[in-house]
Write a protein that holds these residues in place. Structure first.
Motif, PDB file in Angstrom:
ATOM      1  N   SER A  14      86.921  42.778  68.138  1.00 48.08           N
ATOM      2  CA  SER A  14      85.758  43.320  67.425  1.00 48.08           C
ATOM      3  C   SER A  14      84.746  42.221  67.178  1.00 48.08           C
ATOM      4  CB  SER A  14      86.160  43.961  66.078  1.00 48.08           C
ATOM      5  OG  SER A  14      86.463  42.972  65.107  1.00 48.08           O
ATOM      6  N   GLN A  15      83.532  42.659  66.870  1.00 47.66           N
ATOM      7  CA  GLN A  15      82.508  41.797  66.293  1.00 47.66           C
ATOM      8  C   GLN A  15      82.301  42.254  64.856  1.00 47.66           C
ATOM      9  OE1 GLN A  15      79.561  42.974  69.238  1.00 47.66           O
ATOM     10  NE2 GLN A  15      79.530  40.914  70.082  1.00 47.66           N
ATOM     11  N   LYS A  81      81.500  46.088  64.670  1.00 47.59           N
ATOM     12  CA  LYS A  81      81.021  46.667  65.917  1.00 47.59           C
ATOM     13  C   LYS A  81      82.162  46.704  66.931  1.00 47.59           C
ATOM     14  CE  LYS A  81      76.347  44.818  65.182  1.00 47.59           C
ATOM     15  NZ  LYS A  81      75.321  43.879  65.709  1.00 47.59           N
ATOM     16  N   ASP A  83      81.669  48.724  69.883  1.00 54.00           N
ATOM     17  CA  ASP A  83      81.118  49.316  71.095  1.00 54.00           C
ATOM     18  C   ASP A  83      81.212  48.378  72.297  1.00 54.00           C
ATOM     19  OD1 ASP A  83      79.324  47.725  69.676  1.00 54.00           O
ATOM     20  OD2 ASP A  83      77.550  48.729  70.494  1.00 54.00           O
ATOM     21  N   LYS A  84      80.994  47.077  72.090  1.00 54.47           N
ATOM     22  CA  LYS A  84      81.016  46.130  73.201  1.00 54.47           C
ATOM     23  C   LYS A  84      82.413  45.579  73.463  1.00 54.47           C
ATOM     24  CE  LYS A  84      76.207  44.649  72.721  1.00 54.47           C
ATOM     25  NZ  LYS A  84      75.289  43.497  72.488  1.00 54.47           N
ATOM     26  N   VAL A  85      83.154  45.313  72.396  1.00 55.50           N
ATOM     27  CA  VAL A  85      84.525  44.808  72.547  1.00 55.50           C
ATOM     28  C   VAL A  85      85.416  45.528  71.546  1.00 55.50           C
ATOM     29  CG1 VAL A  85      83.915  42.528  73.424  1.00 55.50           C
ATOM     30  CG2 VAL A  85      84.069  42.874  70.965  1.00 55.50           C
ATOM     31  N   ASN A  86      86.622  45.856  71.979  1.00 57.01           N
ATOM     32  CA  ASN A  86      87.617  46.457  71.098  1.00 57.01           C
ATOM     33  C   ASN A  86      89.002  46.204  71.686  1.00 57.01           C
ATOM     34  OD1 ASN A  86      88.346  48.926  72.793  1.00 57.01           O
ATOM     35  ND2 ASN A  86      86.144  49.242  72.521  1.00 57.01           N
ATOM     36  N   SER A  89      89.898  48.223  75.085  1.00 52.48           N
ATOM     37  CA  SER A  89      89.149  47.801  76.276  1.00 52.48           C
ATOM     38  C   SER A  89      89.549  46.394  76.717  1.00 52.48           C
ATOM     39  CB  SER A  89      87.642  47.872  76.012  1.00 52.48           C
ATOM     40  OG  SER A  89      87.242  46.946  75.023  1.00 52.48           O
ATOM     41  N   SER A  90      89.853  45.530  75.747  1.00 52.25           N
ATOM     42  CA  SER A  90      90.253  44.166  76.102  1.00 52.25           C
ATOM     43  C   SER A  90      91.638  44.127  76.726  1.00 52.25           C
ATOM     44  CB  SER A  90      90.184  43.269  74.866  1.00 52.25           C
ATOM     45  OG  SER A  90      88.842  43.097  74.441  1.00 52.25           O
ATOM     46  N   LYS A  93      91.484  45.171  80.378  1.00 52.62           N
ATOM     47  CA  LYS A  93      91.009  44.152  81.305  1.00 52.62           C
ATOM     48  C   LYS A  93      92.154  43.376  81.951  1.00 52.62           C
ATOM     49  CE  LYS A  93      86.420  43.218  79.339  1.00 52.62           C
ATOM     50  NZ  LYS A  93      85.571  42.187  78.678  1.00 52.62           N
TER      51      LYS A  93
END
Length: 282
Positions: A14-15, A81, A83-86, A89-90, A93
């Motif tokens: 997260s951010q 946040k 949406d870009k990293v979570n 999703s990580s 990868k």
């Protein structure tokens, strides 16, 4: 990165943002803002960054970040946040899902380290890692379940209650080794029973800093947080660790630094400092 039998991955989950004054304690803003610029709410940009170890028939994740259970109010307060990293999703990868994880190592149970332990499913809180054992230091477990007024906002039982109900928690007491190739250092200045995994072989050692050095800017001895429960103790712990880190050329992994994933520490002119960044793919 490969250390011993483990492939080691940096996993962004997260951010988020926390108050800069709280993150740097007695250090004046005129100094810390050079390292971490503040927004209009005095918050500094941070991340939650986990470590994934694959080897010895195990897939181990160290800490799980903020998680995704936050309501609108607290997402706004902490500027969370996803949406870009979570987490999902990580993991994807590197070709994994939460069901592949065998072990979750909780350095401590503050919400920004253990929030991803659980998630919502059909409006019910369930374990995120259905097939994993969750490892917690017994002293930190006791504090998390009977927190002081200072700690109460950081320890949220939604991040572990269902794990206990499903007998998924394994307790660690003071000991030097977690698994072959993974040693443990226990600190008590930030919070009681905070565990730091040390992944090592004959040529390389990686120290998971958790909240003793949450960011590279926390390397100097007096740069500690207002969140720390025992400022004098954490400074003494930093002195001991930093001397060892420098003497033995360890790599330090920074869980909350948005820029520096990891690095090596130097000692110049009587001060400890970051001398070299170490980069993982994320």
């Amino acid at each position: 990165m490969k250390i011993g039998n483990y492939k080691v991955y940096s996993i962004l989950t997260s951010q988020f943002s926390l108050d800069g004054g709280a993150m740097f304690g007695i250090i004046p803003k005129t100094l810390w803002e050079k390292e971490a610029p503040a927004d209009n709410y005095n918050r500094i940009s941070m991340v939650t960054r986990s470590l994934l170890l694959i080897g010895n028939d195990r897939k181990i994740i160290i800490d799980t970040g903020n998680g995704d259970k936050w309501d609108k109010k607290f997402r706004s307060i902490y500027n969370i946040k996803l949406d870009k990293v979570n987490l999902n999703s990580s993991l994807l990868k590197v070709g994994l899902s939460p069901d592949d994880i065998t072990d979750v190592f909780c350095t401590h149970l503050h919400f920004d380290h253990a929030g991803g332990n659980t998630t919502y499913q059909n409006e019910q809180i369930v374990p995120t890692f259905q097939n994993a054992s969750y490892w917690v230091h017994s002293d930190n477990w006791n504090l998390a379940n009977s927190p002081s007024e200072k700690d109460r906002g950081s320890y949220l039982e939604e991040n572990w209650k269902v794990l206990a109900q499903n007998n998924m928690i394994q307790f660690i007491n003071d000991k030097n080794q977690f698994l072959p190739g993974i040693n443990i250092f226990v600190s008590n200045g930030h919070t009681t029973g905070m565990m730091h995994p040390i992944i090592t072989d004959n040529s390389k050692t990686l120290f998971y800093a958790a909240d003793i050095f949450p960011m590279a800017s926390h390397i100097p001895l007096s740069w500690i947080m207002a969140y720390d429960i025992d400022p004098v103790q954490i400074i003494n712990e930093k002195k001991y660790l930093l001397s060892k880190i420098v003497d033995e050329d360890w790599i330090v992994f920074f869980e909350h630094d948005p820029i520096t994933q990891a690095g090596k520490v130097g000692f110049n002119n009587g001060k400890f400092n970051l001398k070299e960044r170490v980069v993982f793919s994320e």
